[in-house]
Enzyme design. Structure first.
Site, PDB file in Angstrom:
ATOM      1  N   SER A 378       0.850  -1.178   0.000  1.00  0.00           N
ATOM      2  CA  SER A 378       0.000   0.000   0.000  1.00  0.00           C
ATOM      3  C   SER A 378       0.892   1.236   0.000  1.00  0.00           C
ATOM      4  CB  SER A 378      -0.890   0.013   1.250  1.00  0.00           C
ATOM      5  OG  SER A 378      -0.081  -0.004   2.421  1.00  0.00           O
ATOM      6  N   HIS A 401      -2.036 -10.558  -5.208  1.00  0.00           N
ATOM      7  CA  HIS A 401      -1.739  -9.477  -6.164  1.00  0.00           C
ATOM      8  C   HIS A 401      -1.419  -8.170  -5.460  1.00  0.00           C
ATOM      9  CE1 HIS A 401      -5.567  -7.564  -5.357  1.00  0.00           C
ATOM     10  NE2 HIS A 401      -5.492  -6.773  -6.396  1.00  0.00           N
ATOM     11  N   ALA A 403      -1.664  -6.028  -1.242  1.00  0.00           N
ATOM     12  CA  ALA A 403      -1.980  -6.099   0.179  1.00  0.00           C
ATOM     13  C   ALA A 403      -3.445  -6.461   0.413  1.00  0.00           C
ATOM     14  CB  ALA A 403      -1.658  -4.759   0.849  1.00  0.00           C
TER      15      ALA A 403
END
Length: 483
Positions: A378, A401, A403
């Protein structure tokens, strides 16, 4: 959730959980803690998906969260000859995926926060955040892009094409071009072509980004890292975007037809947003062909974003600064794959394919090592470059793919303050993660607090034996779009 926890048994800790649902069996790859914290809605969605006829396998990655019709973080498999295709298990942003470029710079070259801001501003001069301005990329024919993918680009946009032995633009990608029945393009409205061309090379909003990062190599995989050209402290550029208006058009164009097919065939589920049809049906085949055109668009879109980023870097660091393609891959798509169980039609929605060394589907440059699997974190947290392991075969080589969202956009805006976001981005410090937005409030719903802990996600993937960490990527600056 108690029943689901009990189904995991008493062999703790575990990273793989089998869940028996009324519609069928679901495999969840997650640590015990992540597994126990799953929203019950993800099980409801799985149960709906598992009732699609003929489904042979379905799993969730540890970053799974609720989506439209199907959860993000889903792998679903049918027989290629007699299976089904579901736009809901592909996702609205067809071909959305990741791209990483390696630079000749070291993190010490970007130690000055003022220089990082200068670099971000330079990139913004070349990279449109919204729809393209009239005349941008006017020398690119959209028809060539959707038909030929990267091979439809004029040579000027392939800056390494004049040095074939060092070129990575066309070789270091999951797909450069997908062939399909081009006649389906004749059915599309003129507006689709117009919007598709205007958005070519644009970043988009939401969780799409360009991030400037510093690489930290994992000692256990140093040999693989060096084979890939990674160095400690090296500056890399990570890109996340998809097929923009073209992929959205494919879904809008095909969804009503799927609904009619389901009505005629007596198909359905508890969720009206879950659409699907037999692969043998003409409408399903039309969707598959148009989906492939969107995959071609998506890889070119990321390539052009990288091209713009390259121009910004060269403005700041000179023309000797280059951005070599490490890899480009997707995490929203469906296609045929040859597996030990035979020819299968595999859907991945928010799931990354991570092939191990020696797998025949690896691109030639990565045949001996397996290709890089690119996993973003992120904003404000690390991202990862991973390598698939042989244990991934049990999950059709699918891993996470990213967080994965921990809370919705509206909940994030309600619960997270701009001050909290600012602290996470280290604003005002020398190690500040520079962001192009003038106000963090404009992108508050993308703050790190909106997402799960990416380190826990990665631990689940490595703990399950699906992939190994090759490098950690520490963020230095981020560029976010608005639409």
């Amino acid at each position: 959730m108690n029943n689901m926890q009990q189904s995991a048994g008493q062999d703790w800790p575990r990273y793989k959980h089998e869940v028996a649902l009324p519609g069928g069996d679901l495999t969840v790859y997650a640590s015990d803690e992540l597994f126990a914290g799953l929203d019950y809605k993800v099980l409801e969605m799985a149960n709906n998906n598992l009732q699609i006829p003929g489904i042979e396998y379905m799993s969730y990655t540890p970053d799974v969260h609720v989506g439209v019709g199907t959860c993000i973080g889903t792998t679903a498999v049918w027989d290629a000859a007699e299976g089904y295709v579901s736009p809901s298990i592909v996702g609205s942003d067809i071909g959305c995926g990741m791209r990483v470029h390696l630079t000749t710079l070291h993190k010490d070259d970007l130690r000055d926060v003022k220089l990082r801001r200068k670099l971000v501003r330079a990139i913004e001069r070349y990279l449109p955040m919204e729809a393209q301005q009239r005349g941008t990329y006017s020398d690119i024919r959209l028809e060539n892009i959707v038909k030929k993918g990267l091979h439809g680009l004029p040579n000027k946009y392939l800056p390494d094409s004049y040095t074939p032995k060092k070129s990575t633009s066309l070789s270091h990608v999951e797909i450069g071009k997908l062939a399909f029945n081009e006649e389906v393009l004749n059915e599309l409205p003129e507006l689709a072509w117009h919007r598709g061309h205007r958005q070519l090379g644009t970043l988009g909003g939401g969780n799409h980004f360009v991030e400037i990062q510093a690489i930290e190599i994992a000692d256990e995989q140093r040999e693989v890292a060096e084979a890939w050209g990674l160095r400690d402290g090296q500056i890399a550029v990570m890109i996340h975007s998809g097929s923009r208006a073209w992929g959205g058009m494919v879904n809008q164009f095909c969804t009503p037809a799927f609904a009619k097919v389901m009505g005629k065939l007596g198909l359905g589920s508890a969720d009206p947003r879950l659409i699907y049809a037999p692969l043998s049906h003409p409408e399903a085949q039309r969707y598959v062909q148009l989906m492939y055109s969107a995959l071609n668009y998506a890889v070119v879109n990321r390539h052009l974003i990288a091209y713009a980023v390259r121009e910004g870097f060269r403005d700041v660091f000179g023309t000797k600064c280059e951005l070599k393609t490490l890899y480009d891959l997707m995490h929203n798509y469906a296609w045929e794959e040859e597996t030990p169980q035979g020819r299968k039609f595999v859907h991945r929605k928010g799931a990354t394919r991570a092939l191990p060394a020696g797998h025949p589907d690896n691109p030639r440059p990565y045949a001996e090592t397996g290709h890089p699997a690119l996993i973003p974190g992120s904003m404000g947290t690390a991202s990862y470059i991973m390598a698939g392991q042989n244990g991934g075969a049990a999950n059709y080589y699918s891993i996470c793919h990213g967080a994965g969202r921990a809370r919705s956009r509206s909940a994030t805006k309600r619960l997270v303050s701009v001050h909290d976001f600012s602290r996470a981005m280290k604003v005002g410090r020398e190690d500040e993660i520079v962001v192009n937005q003038h106000s963090l409030e404009a992108i508050l719903d993308e703050s790190p607090q909106a997402y799960k802990n990416v380190d826990e996600i990665i631990e689940s993937v490595t703990g399950a034996g699906l992939a190994a960490v090759v490098a950690k990527c520490v963020p230095l600056a981020a560029i976010k779009g608005t639409k």
